[in-house]
Motif scaffolding. Structure first.
Motif: not given
Ligand SMILES: [Ca+2]
Length: 358
Positions: A278, A280, A282-283, A285-286
């Motif tokens: 991961d 991304d 989006f801290l 979630g994935s």
């Molecule tokens: Ca993430």
């Protein structure tokens, strides 16, 4: 028990590479966090352990905040360097490409009895092969040759790096699969991901144009062209850069026309993510897990061509995880056919693809 935070020296590593320079702000907090975790001796009093945990949590939060700041700064820098008003190209990327061109001799064209592979489909086209099909190419002399589909329509010389056409291939794959590539390489419209390493090797020889061909379930076609398409190496998680859009499908890779959306959905400067890696923004979630694909997610996207292949277009569900190019058909419409293909700039023409006959 004591957390020895007050006596730990902060070491600044010298940076030799532009990439390292970009990462430098991460190192002091990372090192500090690492050392803290190791310096906290086993708890003898619960209250001290609790204090240590709180300190670690605070450091973790600060580290995450710094990571976000770094990514935002990186995005702003890339935007400035590529702003049309300034007409300045990205030196961050062009530096490495110029260097690689100097270091690596170009392969001779295919001829004679020796098995000499062309560097890419542009070279295949130059050598006189003007019919679309699968060819073995070898972008770099030190690498093994690999199979790829050469699209010789649409001006010719296109190396296809991604295709979706029927949903037969699972694109919800782990990092190693996206790194090396997967899919079918037999029929004209077989689905595949060429692989981040092979794509990287293709891009190391020259700057490339990216063209995205799209078709919906009614047979309507659109396209998007990006004047330059770069990815960085695996150490930087194949970070993406594209510039200067033209076409009629909309600039979805830049996050669309809305500034607020661009901040969270522009894929420029984003690293590649898969369900097992991961990277991304989006801290909590994935994006790769939600979208069941590998892609250059932000938090998360308005374009994802490696998403779930929903037949018949419109779909519903907890996540907008279809084969999406939202600036054309929105987030809740999964496209029937997509191709990502690259070519040397000298081949550029602005016609739309005519290789979508499925
Ligand atoms: Ca993430």
């Amino acid at each position: 028990m004591v957390c020895h935070s007050a006596v730990i020296p902060i070491v600044i590593f010298p940076s030799r590479e532009p990439e390292m320079a970009a990462l430098k702000p991460w190192f002091p907090p990372l090192l500090l966090l690492f050392l803290l975790m190791n310096f906290c001796s086993p708890a003898t009093r619960p209250s001290d352990e609790e204090i240590c945990r709180i300190d670690n949590t605070k450091l973790q939060q600060r580290l995450e905040a710094l990571q976000v700041l770094l990514l935002l700064g990186d995005l702003q820098l890339k935007d400035l360097l590529n702003n049309n008003y300034h007409r300045v190209k990205s030196r961050v990327f062009s530096f490495n490409f110029s260097k690689s061109r100097l270091e690596e001799p170009r392969l001779p064209p295919t001829s004679g009895n020796l098995i000499v592979y062309d560097q890419d489909c542009s070279a295949v086209f130059d050598s006189g092969q003007t019919r679309s099909g699968y060819f073995r190419i070898r972008p770099r002399p030190e690498q093994e040759a690999f199979l790829v589909y050469c699209d010789m329509s649409d001006g010719g010389g296109w190396t296809v790096i991604q295709r979706r056409s029927n949903g037969k291939v699972n694109f919800n794959r782990k990092w190693a699969d996206y790194k090396l590539g997967f899919g079918l390489y037999k029929e004209k419209n077989d689905e595949y991901w060429l692989g981040n390493d092979p794509i990287l090797h293709l891009l190391s020889n020259d700057e490339m144009v990216l063209k995205v061909d799209l078709m919906d379930w009614q047979g309507e076609k659109r396209y998007a062209i990006y004047e330059t398409f770069h990815i960085k190496d695996e150490q930087d998680n194949y970070r993406l850069w594209v510039s200067t859009y033209s076409g009629n499908a909309g600039d979805a890779l830049s996050g669309g026309s809305n500034t607020e959306t661009q901040w969270s959905a522009s894929l420029k400067g984003m690293q590649f993510s898969t369900w097992d890696k991961d990277n991304d923004r989006f801290l909590t979630g994935s994006c790769a897990k939600e979208n069941m694909s590998g892609w250059w997610f932000n938090r998360c996207h308005v374009a994802n061509l490696n998403g779930v292949y929903y037949k018949n277009g419109n779909y519903t569900g907890p996540y907008d995880n279809g084969v999406v190019w939202s600036t054309w058909r929105g987030l809740w419409y999964s496209l029937k056919y997509t191709v990502m293909k690259i070519r040397r700039p000298s081949f550029v023409n602005m016609g739309s693809g005519d290789d979508m006959n499925n």
